[in-house]
Write a protein that holds these residues in place. Sequence first.
Motif, PDB file in Angstrom:
ATOM      1  N   GLU A   1       0.846  -1.193   0.000  1.00 63.09           N
ATOM      2  CA  GLU A   1       0.000   0.000   0.000  1.00 63.09           C
ATOM      3  C   GLU A   1       0.885   1.249   0.000  1.00 63.09           C
ATOM      4  O   GLU A   1       1.928   1.286   0.646  1.00 63.09           O
ATOM      5  N   ASP A   2       0.437   2.263  -0.725  1.00 59.99           N
ATOM      6  CA  ASP A   2       1.208   3.499  -0.857  1.00 59.99           C
ATOM      7  C   ASP A   2       1.602   4.095   0.480  1.00 59.99           C
ATOM      8  O   ASP A   2       2.756   4.469   0.695  1.00 59.99           O
ATOM      9  N   ASP A   3       0.633   4.209   1.388  1.00 60.47           N
ATOM     10  CA  ASP A   3       0.943   4.861   2.655  1.00 60.47           C
ATOM     11  C   ASP A   3       1.902   4.024   3.500  1.00 60.47           C
ATOM     12  O   ASP A   3       2.724   4.566   4.241  1.00 60.47           O
ATOM     13  N   LYS A   4       1.828   2.689   3.358  1.00 61.63           N
ATOM     14  CA  LYS A   4       2.756   1.828   4.088  1.00 61.63           C
ATOM     15  C   LYS A   4       4.176   1.995   3.545  1.00 61.63           C
ATOM     16  O   LYS A   4       5.150   2.010   4.309  1.00 61.63           O
ATOM     17  N   LEU A   5       4.303   2.123   2.238  1.00 66.29           N
ATOM     18  CA  LEU A   5       5.632   2.311   1.650  1.00 66.29           C
ATOM     19  C   LEU A   5       6.226   3.635   2.102  1.00 66.29           C
ATOM     20  O   LEU A   5       7.417   3.702   2.455  1.00 66.29           O
ATOM     21  N   ARG A   6       5.418   4.681   2.109  1.00 62.07           N
ATOM     22  CA  ARG A   6       5.920   5.991   2.560  1.00 62.07           C
ATOM     23  C   ARG A   6       6.363   5.934   4.021  1.00 62.07           C
ATOM     24  O   ARG A   6       7.302   6.629   4.419  1.00 62.07           O
ATOM     25  N   ALA A   7       5.685   5.105   4.809  1.00 62.54           N
ATOM     26  CA  ALA A   7       6.010   4.975   6.239  1.00 62.54           C
ATOM     27  C   ALA A   7       7.119   3.949   6.487  1.00 62.54           C
ATOM     28  O   ALA A   7       7.456   3.690   7.646  1.00 62.54           O
ATOM     29  N   LYS A   8       7.657   3.351   5.409  1.00 62.54           N
ATOM     30  CA  LYS A   8       8.683   2.301   5.528  1.00 62.54           C
ATOM     31  C   LYS A   8       8.176   1.106   6.338  1.00 62.54           C
ATOM     32  O   LYS A   8       8.911   0.469   7.100  1.00 62.54           O
ATOM     33  N   ASP A   9       6.890   0.812   6.169  1.00 63.49           N
ATOM     34  CA  ASP A   9       6.253  -0.309   6.845  1.00 63.49           C
ATOM     35  C   ASP A   9       6.012  -1.414   5.813  1.00 63.49           C
ATOM     36  O   ASP A   9       5.098  -1.333   4.999  1.00 63.49           O
TER      37      ASP A   9
END
Length: 254
Positions: free
Chosen positions: A237-245
Motif C-alpha cells: 500500500e502506498d501509505d505503508k511504503l511511505r512509512a517504511k512499513d
Amino acid sequence: MDLETLEKHLDASPLLQAHKQYFLNLAQPVVAIRLGTSKGQPLESRFGGRPMVPAGFAWPEHPDGHYLFVGQINFAELPDGPGRPAELPTSGLLSLFYGLDEDDAIFWRDEDYLKAFYWPDTSDMHEIQAPHHWVTDSRALQFENGIDIPRHEELRQDWPVDFDELHDGFDTLEESGALPRDYLLGRPSWDSLGYDPTPDPEEYPSGSHWRSLLTLQSHEEFNWCWQDGARLMAFIEDDKLRAKDFGRLQVDCG
C-alpha cells in the motif's frame, strides 16, 4: 530502461511515434535488479545465502511448513541521482522470506506468503542459520535506476492502438534487458496471467492504493519456481511504503 532508450523505441515505429507523448506519460521509476558475479557479502544486497538479522530475531514460521529466505536489499546500495525513486528508503536492510511446504498447503495468494522485515539500523546484525536444509548459495545484486511502462493489455483501459501491435515490441525490450524481469517498483509483469494482479481495494479495504513493490522471475539456482517457472509479484500500500512499513505485502504469481 532510461528515457533515451524509450524514446528511440517509440521513434523507430511510425505507429508508436504518433502516440509518443501518451507512452512517455506512462513512464514510472523502476530499479532494475541484476545478478552479480560474486557471492554476496553479509550486509550486501543479495539473493540466497543466510540472512543478516538483529539480536532476538526468530526465523518466521507458518502452520504448514517453513519460510525460506529470498534475499535482502540494502537500500544504501541503490544508485543516487535524479532517477532514484523517492518512495524507497535511502538506508536500512529489507529481508524477504516466502512460505513453502512439501505438500503445497500454502498458496502464494495466502496472507503472509511473503514476509518482509525492514531494519533501519544495520550496525549490530549477525548471520542466522536456517532451521531447514533449503539453503542456496548467495549472489550479490547490482541495481540500475530507470523507467518502466505497462507491458500488458490488462494494465490500461485507454490504449491508443491495438495492443497486439505493441506486444512484440515489449517482448523485444525485455529480451534485450531494457525492461528488467527482476526489479523494484515499476509495474507488475507476468508470463501467464490474463488479469491485472494489483490487489483490488474492495477485496483489501484500507483506503490506500496498492502498488507494485517487487517483481521476481523464477531462478533455478535459488530454487525459485513461481507457478511453473513464471514470476512473483509483490504489492504494498502506498501509505505503508511511505512509512517504511513492509509488514503487509500481497502476492500473486503467474
